[in-house]
Design a protein around this motif. Sequence first.
Motif, PDB file in Angstrom:
ATOM      1  N   LEU A 153       0.602   6.475  -6.961  1.00 28.63           N
ATOM      2  CA  LEU A 153      -0.584   7.458  -7.355  1.00 28.63           C
ATOM      3  C   LEU A 153       0.038   9.017  -6.789  1.00 28.63           C
ATOM      4  O   LEU A 153      -0.499   9.763  -7.658  1.00 28.63           O
ATOM      5  N   THR A 154       1.022   9.330  -6.348  1.00 33.56           N
ATOM      6  CA  THR A 154       1.798  10.314  -6.236  1.00 33.56           C
ATOM      7  C   THR A 154       2.275  10.326  -7.618  1.00 33.56           C
ATOM      8  O   THR A 154       1.910  11.919  -7.831  1.00 33.56           O
TER       9      THR A 154
ATOM     10  N   ARG B 262       0.340  -1.435   0.179  1.00 34.04           N
ATOM     11  CA  ARG B 262       0.233   0.070  -0.009  1.00 34.04           C
ATOM     12  C   ARG B 262       1.236   1.460  -0.269  1.00 34.04           C
ATOM     13  O   ARG B 262       0.645   2.664  -0.610  1.00 34.04           O
ATOM     14  N   ASN B 263       2.021   1.386   0.937  1.00 31.74           N
ATOM     15  CA  ASN B 263       2.777   2.942   0.323  1.00 31.74           C
ATOM     16  C   ASN B 263       3.323   2.428  -1.301  1.00 31.74           C
ATOM     17  O   ASN B 263       3.959   3.785  -1.526  1.00 31.74           O
TER      18      ASN B 263
ATOM     19  N   GLU C 279       1.856  -2.800   4.551  1.00 29.84           N
ATOM     20  CA  GLU C 279       1.392  -1.260   5.381  1.00 29.84           C
ATOM     21  C   GLU C 279       2.670  -1.020   6.128  1.00 29.84           C
ATOM     22  O   GLU C 279       2.568  -0.989   7.013  1.00 29.84           O
TER      23      GLU C 279
ATOM     24  N   ILE D   7      -8.167   8.161  -4.623  1.00 29.86           N
ATOM     25  CA  ILE D   7      -6.997   9.643  -4.157  1.00 29.86           C
ATOM     26  C   ILE D   7      -6.856  10.203  -5.392  1.00 29.86           C
ATOM     27  O   ILE D   7      -6.405  11.104  -5.609  1.00 29.86           O
TER      28      ILE D   7
ATOM     29  N   GLU E 105      -9.901   2.429  -3.688  1.00 35.44           N
ATOM     30  CA  GLU E 105      -8.604   3.200  -3.241  1.00 35.44           C
ATOM     31  C   GLU E 105      -8.360   4.577  -3.791  1.00 35.44           C
ATOM     32  O   GLU E 105      -7.753   5.427  -3.844  1.00 35.44           O
TER      33      GLU E 105
ATOM     34  N   SER F 202       0.590   4.233  -2.744  1.00 31.16           N
ATOM     35  CA  SER F 202       0.718   5.446  -2.556  1.00 31.16           C
ATOM     36  C   SER F 202       1.948   6.489  -2.917  1.00 31.16           C
ATOM     37  O   SER F 202       1.447   7.062  -4.125  1.00 31.16           O
ATOM     38  N   GLN F 203       2.541   6.327  -3.776  1.00 26.44           N
ATOM     39  CA  GLN F 203       3.486   6.339  -4.036  1.00 26.44           C
ATOM     40  C   GLN F 203       3.868   6.667  -5.690  1.00 26.44           C
ATOM     41  O   GLN F 203       3.886   7.246  -6.103  1.00 26.44           O
TER      42      GLN F 203
END
Length: 401
Positions: free
Chosen positions: A42-43, A35-36, A386, A74, A70, A39-40
């Motif tokens: 997606l950024t 998940r981390n 995560e 985001i 998710e 997220s990276q």
Amino acid sequence: MLPHDKSGPRDAYFLRLQSALKAQGQTQPTLVVDRNRLSQNLTQLKQDLAPNMALRIVAKSLPSIPLLKEVAAIMKTNRFMTFNAPMLEAVSESFPDADQLLGKPFPVQAAAKFYSNQSRGVPRGRIGWLIDTNARLAEYAELAAARSLTLDISLELDVGLHRGGFLPGDDLDRALATIHQSAHLNLHGFMGYDAHVAKAPEAFGMRRGALTKSLSTYRAALAQARAIFGPDHVQKMIRNGAGSPTFRLHKDTEILNEVSVGSALVRPTDFDTDLLKLYAPALFIAAPALKVIGPMQTPVIEKLDRIKNALNPNLSTRVFIHGGYWKAMPVDPPGLSIHKTYGRSSNQELLVGGAHVPLVADDFVFLHPTQSEAVLLQFGDIAVFEDGAITDHWAPMATST
């Protein structure tokens, strides 16, 4: 030149992942989403999207409703690309306001069945039915008239991939005229997939040339649509294109106004490309090592193994894992590979490695999937990793193609 021993110490990342799985009491082959790293990615995606470019999430590449939720939350998008009837139903049920664009044409019977299900209370949202030929368009027009429906139609364009769809010209004119004249059809937009562009080498400007040709084809199709529907309609309609391999090449919204992205967010090995090098692998298979034993012994030709093992130190350790034969390649411990002569197995896959494979029975071997769309459907609930722990489990969609 003889090969060198590729085995060695394990990556700290995979040791942490192994510890998290063991802490959960995991003993089965398991798919893990980081998940981390998601997220990276997606950024990174937010940074890479062209200004005002809309995002359509490719559901087949991320086939799990919690995973799609998710990403959608985001990225603040309700646009999805779906590829089969079960997926269409699942997204319709879970995202009542979804704007779905089909990623491939459906037989008209599948559309008819979907609307029959609608009468039983399944929410619909908006659906762009993908049409690749005038014959299929006629079938959808007949369905719409028979059921007093207004169907949103998206026309597939062949922008160079050559797997069907319309080219600028008479056939496209006929399709546009059919939609324009129908009381039951609406031009939802165009879809032109250009994955071939990413395969073109950069040398001699071949990739740039392929992209230019693809966009020229799209531009010509838009000109035909403007001539029939007017510029306002074309400006507002869906002008979809690209995909994970090529979305970063589209720097403005002159032609496309949305791109489709899915696999880049978990980056399986098929997407290890120069255009996606800033995206982190976020999807792994964890398979328990059932047996860790000595040098290679090939049935029937064991005597030859003495020579082979002496010449290749990467045959010094055999690891039989729980399961196997997945679309994936081993990544940890380092130096493991599939033994082609012994053959593949979906029960106990054999991996071979050097003398320093740091494994004991019940440790995990980690494999990096080559793709996400099929692999995500093979393992039941997906473990969510995560901050060093397994924090959740996400259900995949029903197995489908």
